[in-house]
Scaffold this active site. Sequence first.
Site, PDB file in Angstrom:
ATOM      1  N   LYS A   9       0.753  -1.513  -0.310  1.00 31.19           N
ATOM      2  CA  LYS A   9      -0.113  -0.048   0.306  1.00 31.19           C
ATOM      3  C   LYS A   9       1.187   1.162   0.331  1.00 31.19           C
ATOM      4  CE  LYS A   9      -3.652  -2.399   2.031  1.00 31.19           C
ATOM      5  NZ  LYS A   9      -4.967  -1.963   3.222  1.00 31.19           N
ATOM      6  N   TYR A  49     -12.047  -1.586  -4.044  1.00 28.75           N
ATOM      7  CA  TYR A  49     -12.609  -2.172  -2.621  1.00 28.75           C
ATOM      8  C   TYR A  49     -13.938  -2.172  -2.407  1.00 28.75           C
ATOM      9  CZ  TYR A  49      -8.082  -2.462  -0.128  1.00 28.75           C
ATOM     10  OH  TYR A  49      -6.716  -2.706   1.140  1.00 28.75           O
ATOM     11  N   ASN A 112      -1.945  -0.164   6.758  1.00 22.92           N
ATOM     12  CA  ASN A 112      -1.513  -1.591   7.756  1.00 22.92           C
ATOM     13  C   ASN A 112      -0.120  -2.205   6.344  1.00 22.92           C
ATOM     14  OD1 ASN A 112      -3.435  -2.511   6.254  1.00 22.92           O
ATOM     15  ND2 ASN A 112      -5.016  -3.543   6.838  1.00 22.92           N
ATOM     16  N   HIS A 115      -1.990  -5.024   1.800  1.00 25.35           N
ATOM     17  CA  HIS A 115      -3.336  -6.270   0.690  1.00 25.35           C
ATOM     18  C   HIS A 115      -3.032  -7.738   0.808  1.00 25.35           C
ATOM     19  CE1 HIS A 115      -7.444  -6.952  -0.821  1.00 25.35           C
ATOM     20  NE2 HIS A 115      -7.134  -7.819  -1.498  1.00 25.35           N
ATOM     21  N   GLU A 126      -8.735  -9.633  -8.309  1.00 23.00           N
ATOM     22  CA  GLU A 126      -8.208  -8.909  -8.243  1.00 23.00           C
ATOM     23  C   GLU A 126      -6.756  -8.505  -8.925  1.00 23.00           C
ATOM     24  OE1 GLU A 126      -9.427  -8.379  -3.130  1.00 23.00           O
ATOM     25  OE2 GLU A 126      -7.680  -9.610  -3.660  1.00 23.00           O
TER      26      GLU A 126
HETATM   27  N1  UDP Z   1      -9.688  -1.163   6.952  1.00 22.05           N
HETATM   28  C1  UDP Z   1     -10.171   0.339   7.683  1.00 22.05           C
HETATM   29  N2  UDP Z   1     -10.184  -0.165   9.217  1.00 22.05           N
HETATM   30  C2  UDP Z   1     -11.525  -0.862   9.641  1.00 22.05           C
HETATM   31  C3  UDP Z   1     -11.052  -2.068   8.770  1.00 22.05           C
HETATM   32  C4  UDP Z   1     -10.694  -2.427   7.866  1.00 22.05           C
HETATM   33  O1  UDP Z   1      -9.501   0.872   7.676  1.00 22.05           O
HETATM   34  O2  UDP Z   1     -12.094  -1.028  10.535  1.00 22.05           O
HETATM   35  C5  UDP Z   1      -9.498  -0.943   6.212  1.00 22.05           C
HETATM   36  C6  UDP Z   1      -7.777  -1.539   6.088  1.00 22.05           C
HETATM   37  O3  UDP Z   1      -6.589  -0.877   5.563  1.00 22.05           O
HETATM   38  C7  UDP Z   1      -7.825  -2.542   5.780  1.00 22.05           C
HETATM   39  C8  UDP Z   1      -8.470  -2.537   4.922  1.00 22.05           C
HETATM   40  O4  UDP Z   1      -9.557  -1.345   5.292  1.00 22.05           O
HETATM   41  O5  UDP Z   1      -6.942  -3.746   4.859  1.00 22.05           O
HETATM   42  C9  UDP Z   1      -9.283  -3.851   4.301  1.00 22.05           C
HETATM   43  O6  UDP Z   1     -10.694  -4.404   4.938  1.00 22.05           O
HETATM   44  P1  UDP Z   1     -10.531  -5.847   5.378  1.00 22.05           P
HETATM   45  O7  UDP Z   1     -11.966  -6.270   6.347  1.00 22.05           O
HETATM   46  O8  UDP Z   1     -10.722  -6.764   3.746  1.00 22.05           O
HETATM   47  O9  UDP Z   1      -8.630  -6.477   5.518  1.00 22.05           O
HETATM   48  P2  UDP Z   1      -8.005  -7.165   4.817  1.00 22.05           P
HETATM   49  O10 UDP Z   1      -7.923  -8.879   4.627  1.00 22.05           O
HETATM   50  O11 UDP Z   1      -7.123  -5.882   4.459  1.00 22.05           O
HETATM   51  O12 UDP Z   1      -6.663  -8.143   6.152  1.00 22.05           O
HETATM   52 MG    MG Z   2      -9.901  -7.974   2.698  1.00 17.79          MG
END
Ligand code: UDP
Ligand code: MG
Length: 137
Positions: A9, A49, A112, A115, A126
């Site tokens: 990211k 997203y 974080n 992805h 994707e």
């Molecule tokens: N995210 C966020 N707040 C939250 C949950 C997710 O900002 O409470 C962001 C974070 O960058 C995350 C992305 O949204 O990686 C996509 O969320 P997902 O639940 O798909 O998590 P991932 O698959 O990336 O672990």
């Molecule tokens: Mg996800």
Amino acid sequence: MERTLSIIKPDGVERKLVGEVVKRFEGAGIRIAAVKMVHLTKDQARLFYAVHRERPFFESLTEFMSSGPLVAMVLEGENVIQKNREIMGATNYKEAAPGTLRHDFATDIEKNVVHGSDAPQTANQEIAFFFNALEIS
Ligand code: UDP
Ligand code: MG
């Protein structure tokens, strides 16, 4: 052989973590089958997203994902979807296990670092979002 999409990211690119992330993937026996740097527009980030469009963090997340260049990669290997998720760690870095990318480098639940696709169908979608067939080898 399975494939998945990984993204370093914008926070990870800005903090010069590209080499570290790639090193962890390759160190785990994962092959990089494609790689490119992309600066998404806000609309492209919204499309990527789209599954999260009703979530409260959607606007902030898509703003962040379009804030600077990211590195998109196709990872290839046995069970690589799950393997990548293990290397990444939990979404919330505070819950991520020691030694995972998010534990070691994330600064925020949103910022974080990485992805990773979560299932075979989303991996295919994707990968196709970022790469055409000629760009993957
Ligand atoms: N995210 C966020 N707040 C939250 C949950 C997710 O900002 O409470 C962001 C974070 O960058 C995350 C992305 O949204 O990686 C996509 O969320 P997902 O639940 O798909 O998590 P991932 O698959 O990336 O672990
Ligand atoms: Mg996800």
